[in-house]
Every structure is written in C-alpha cells, then in structure tokens.
Motif scaffolding. Structure first.
Motif, PDB file in Angstrom:
ATOM      1  N   ILE A 277     -21.855   0.658  37.914  1.00 52.63           N
ATOM      2  CA  ILE A 277     -20.832   0.613  38.962  1.00 52.63           C
ATOM      3  C   ILE A 277     -21.147  -0.607  39.823  1.00 52.63           C
ATOM      4  CG2 ILE A 277     -19.769   1.816  40.908  1.00 52.63           C
ATOM      5  CD1 ILE A 277     -20.556   4.461  39.621  1.00 52.63           C
ATOM      6  N   SER A 278     -20.299  -1.614  39.743  1.00 43.94           N
ATOM      7  CA  SER A 278     -20.632  -2.943  40.261  1.00 43.94           C
ATOM      8  C   SER A 278     -20.859  -2.984  41.761  1.00 43.94           C
ATOM      9  CB  SER A 278     -19.513  -3.934  39.907  1.00 43.94           C
ATOM     10  OG  SER A 278     -19.158  -3.839  38.552  1.00 43.94           O
ATOM     11  N   ASN A 279     -20.120  -2.158  42.517  1.00 43.27           N
ATOM     12  CA  ASN A 279     -20.241  -2.244  43.972  1.00 43.27           C
ATOM     13  C   ASN A 279     -21.068  -1.110  44.569  1.00 43.27           C
ATOM     14  OD1 ASN A 279     -18.195  -0.426  43.358  1.00 43.27           O
ATOM     15  ND2 ASN A 279     -16.779  -1.158  44.920  1.00 43.27           N
ATOM     16  N   LEU A 280     -21.964  -0.540  43.775  1.00 40.88           N
ATOM     17  CA  LEU A 280     -23.025   0.340  44.276  1.00 40.88           C
ATOM     18  C   LEU A 280     -24.361  -0.310  43.930  1.00 40.88           C
ATOM     19  CD1 LEU A 280     -21.822   3.983  43.420  1.00 40.88           C
ATOM     20  CD2 LEU A 280     -21.388   2.626  45.482  1.00 40.88           C
ATOM     21  N   PRO A 281     -25.425  -0.048  44.698  1.00 41.13           N
ATOM     22  CA  PRO A 281     -26.709  -0.724  44.473  1.00 41.13           C
ATOM     23  C   PRO A 281     -27.291  -0.456  43.090  1.00 41.13           C
ATOM     24  CG  PRO A 281     -26.666   0.345  46.629  1.00 41.13           C
ATOM     25  CD  PRO A 281     -25.449   0.814  45.893  1.00 41.13           C
TER      26      PRO A 281
END
Length: 502
Positions: free
Chosen positions: A345-349
């Motif tokens: 998931i690109s926009n989670l760390p």
C-alpha cells in the motif's frame, strides 16, 4: 503428508477446536502431528479432551501431544498457531476498568485505544519469547499464524524483532463482505471485493458484481437496510464521510477514532445494545467472561454432545487452514492477510503491518501491489499506525515514555484525556498489570512512588455509557445453544440477537 502443527494458547476453546476441525477437514492432513500447549493446565486439559474426542469420532488416528512445556510442543513444528491472551480475563478487566476512571469508554479494548495498547505491552513481551523458542526448536522456516490481538502490533513485533516469519489472521474482512452482500441484496459469492488498510481499519475499496462497480452504491444500501441502519451507525457515518466501508464492527470502529465515544451523553446515539459488538461498554469482556464461566461449568455436557464433524461442509471461514492447505497441496487460496507492508500500500509506511489481499499456493504466499489507498482512508490508518509503532517500540524496549506517547497519540484517549491524566492512567495500568510486564521493572517502581504520593488527579467511579451486567451461569442455562456458541466460536458476534428497540 506428515508435518507438525503446534497451537500456543491452546486452552482457548473459541479458536483451538474450530481451527483443528478446519485443518483436519483437509483429506491430505490425516497424518499430521498436532501439539497443544498452554500455561493453564486445566484449560489445556479440557480443550485437549474435547478435541481428541472429535478426532476419534472422525476416524483419524492422531494423538494430540498436550503439554505445558512450550518448547516440547514447538519442537519440529512447521506451522505454529498463536491464540494466546496474555494476562487472561484478569488483565483484560483492568484494560477496561482503569481507563473508565478517566472517561475512556471502550467497547472491546484489544486492538487500539488504552486497552489495546496495554494488551500489546503484555503480548509482545511474551511473543518474543515464543519466537525465541521457535527459532531454536521448530522446523527451519517455520511459519507463525497469529490470531492474537492486538493483531498489527503483535505481528509487527514478531517480524521486526522476533526473527520468525509471521502472518496475522482475522475474520473481519469476511464478516464485512457478508454484510455488504446482504445490504445489496446479493449472494455473497457473486460479490467480489478488494479490501486494504490495516487490521480492523481495512477498507472495501472496490465492490463489484458481474463486472459492475457498486462501491458508490453502498451508502444508500446501508442507510436503507432495516437492520444495519440501526446497528452500524458509526460505520455508516464513516462511509458517508470517507466514501468507503470499513471492516470492523460498529463498537470496535467507534473506539479507534476520536469522534464517537468522547462525550458520554452522545455515545448511545451511535451504538445499539442488541448485541455487544454494536458498541456496549466493555461488551467483549462481558461475553468472554460469560463464555469462560459457561465452558468451565458445562464442560462435562460438552463431552456428551455430538462430536464436531470434519468435512468440507462443516469447515469454518478462518484463513489459517486454507493457507496451510495451499502451501502443502498447491491449491490456490485467496484471502486477506496481515503482513509487513513493504510498499504493497503505497501511501502507508513500509514498516507497518497492513491487511491486504493475498494468494497462497505451493510457491508460497504472494501479496499483490495495491497502490494508494484513498487519501482520507490512508489518513485514518496512518493515525493508528503512529500509535502502533510507538506501542511496539515501547513494549520491545520497556520504554514507558514511548508508552505514554502512544497513549497521547491514540485518537480516543487523546480526545478524552489531557496529558497529566494520561500520565497518571499509565501509572495505574503499569502498577496494576505488573505481573505481566517484566520489561517495565524500573518504570513500575517509579509509578508506585508517584501513586503513593497522594498528590493525584481526581478520577471517578464510572461504569461507562452502556455497560451491561455479566450473566450468571443459571441465566445462560436457559439458552444452552446460545451459551455454547458464545463459548465455542472464535467470532463471538456471528449470530446476533434481534434488534434492540431505541
């Protein structure tokens, strides 16, 4: 096929018996080795007797190794199921009751909020010891299948610090999938979903039926549904404001965000008391207490009841057995698993534990790239991930400053309490739970001194906005089937009573 599967925390009747049924419903697994271990010999003995009776009734020639020696159970294991509740119901009660003194009203308290953070402090300390034993005595490459909460924190700690590959498993996605199909008036097997986020805050970012995207039609469907519009008010409000439905139950979701449980006089506007899962104060603690009391009392009758049937038709929906089946037989299984993000998931760390679609076959467990979550959904998840990271680091290093910061950053705790109240609440929790927190020795000594000083902030004797009394065994006896389901199921909200009129 012959390999060894171990269950740690096997005295948990709700998970152990059902997971074993699921595993032994796979024809190729008729010769597996099964080991149970638990620190409570009485609980372990009851569950072992029941499961061994089921095995014999199925005609299988498997003898459970049942032992309080964890290393003996883990020796040579290829797969390890972890279903522990560190501190049991005694610690769980403290997780609910002490925060209530400060106005923090939790429905469940096992994933986030004050209760989930403390549950993680107890659980991570022990999980790292379990990992050490696995590294030393289990089969090389052993896979841990973790069902213990707080799911994300425990799985995070095991992967980053435990040296054991760990997959976290939960039935929340399946439950929400069933609800979505019901709201739309469609058969579940015709509704395809993609769900992604973090455990208990996973979002149905795509809902399709025969090629048509129905994601945008969910709000109207839920608002019009005669049951869900009453029981899922928090989830519907989140759907209304963020655009996507969330996996977790009304009561659970309400304690992960700052908006629905911070004012006592408003809590009942968002919940329903027809079932604990809809928002009852301490609801999960109540049903777990009732289930344990019932199983302890009624166990002789369970041994007289018909054994569980091991078959394709009776197999449950928990992911664990299907993962092992896929790995061992090559059959393809699609589910939703908790894994280290690493860019899925690109926009989670990258270091966070996310819940996302996965595929299992003879080549292993594959997690496809999801991409970005919708921005608002990612923001909700990122707030929780910050709490989880602080809590994991606090538990691993015994750092009470990080623990206090985790409490401050928690959405609901921060909405209800000011910093001095949070500091004092953490002191109380550390001292009360000392026996399960070996990593906090120095901090607990200092907390005791502060609490003895007498210079304390006032607290209140508060039972919450919607707390119900624990049923007696005599009351539960009036509906033995319902009591059995409560005690025996891992998902204690699969069957819900009639709506509560409000």
């Amino acid at each position: 096929m012959s390999f060894k599967i171990a269950f740690v925390g096997a005295g948990s009747i709700g998970f152990t018996r059902g997971l074993l049924r699921d595993l032994l419903s796979v024809p190729e697994f008729a010769d597996v080795e099964v080991a149970f271990t638990d620190i409570n010999p009485h609980n372990l003995d009851m569950v072992t007797q029941l499961c061994q009776r089921d095995i014999r009734a199925s005609g299988l020639n498997i003898e459970i190794l049942s032992t309080t020696d964890r290393r003996e159970a883990l020796e040579g294991a290829r797969y390890v199921f972890v279903v522990v509740r560190i501190g049991g119901l005694d610690a769980f009660r403290l997780d609910i009751d002490i925060p209530l003194k400060y106005g923090v009203d939790q429905c469940v308290g096992d994933t986030l909020c004050a209760g989930g953070i403390m549950y993680g402090q107890r659980g991570i300390a022990e999980m790292l010891q379990i990992c050490k034993d696995i590294r030393e005595v289990a089969e090389p490459g052993c896979l841990m299948l973790n069902y213990a909460n707080p799911m994300a924190m425990m799985t995070w700690a095991c992967n980053q610090y435990g040296g054991v590959r760990t997959i976290g498993l939960c039935h929340g996605v399946q439950g929400g999938h069933e609800q979505i199909a019901k709201a739309l008036g469609l058969p579940k097997d015709e509704v395809d979903i993609i769900c992604a986020g973090i455990n208990h805050q996973t979002w149905y970012i795509q809902v399709r039926h025969k090629g048509e995207d129905l994601t945008g039609k969910l709000l109207e469907a839920f608002e019009k549904h005669p049951e869900f519009r009453q029981t899922e008010k928090v989830r519907i409000d989140m759907l209304r404001r963020f655009g996507y439905y969330s996996t977790e139950s009304n009561g659970h979701l309400s304690e992960y965000v700052p908006w629905y449980r911070k004012r006592p006089d408003e809590i009942r506007d968002w919940i329903d008391l027809g079932s604990w899962i809809h928002g009852e104060t301490g609801g999960y603690l109540r049903v777990c207490t009732e289930g344990r009391n019932w199983f302890e009392t009624d166990f002789p009758n369970w041994m007289k009841d018909p054994a569980l049937v091991y078959s394709k038709e009776t197999r449950g929906r928990e992911h664990g057995s299907y993962i092992i089946e896929g790995l061992e037989t090559g059959r393809v299984y699609r589910g939703h698993f908790n894994v280290v993000n690493n860019g899925v998931i690109s926009n989670l760390p990258a270091d966070a534990v996310i819940e996302a679609p996965g595929y299992v076959d003879g080549n292993g467990i594959s997690i496809p790239h999801v991409g970005d979550l919708p921005l608002g959904c990612a923001a909700v998840c990122n707030a929780s991930i910050s709490v989880q990271r602080l809590a994991v680091e606090a538990a691993v290093h015994g750092d009470d400053i990080l623990l206090r910061q985790a409490m401050m950053m928690d959405p609901l705790v921060g909405a209800v309490c000011n910093p001095p109240e949070i500091w004092q609440m953490v002191d109380e929790l550390l001292v009360a739970e000392e026996q399960w927190l070996p990593q906090y020795g120095k901090a607990i000594v200092e907390a005791k001194e502060r609490l003895k000083s007498g210079n304390l902030l006032p607290t209140r004797d508060y039972q919450g906005a919607a707390r119900l009394r624990v049923k007696t065994v005599e009351e539960m006896r009036k509906d033995r089937d319902a009591a059995n389901r409560n005690a025996g199921e891992s998902d204690k909200a699969q069957e819900r009573p009639a709506l509560n009129p409000q």
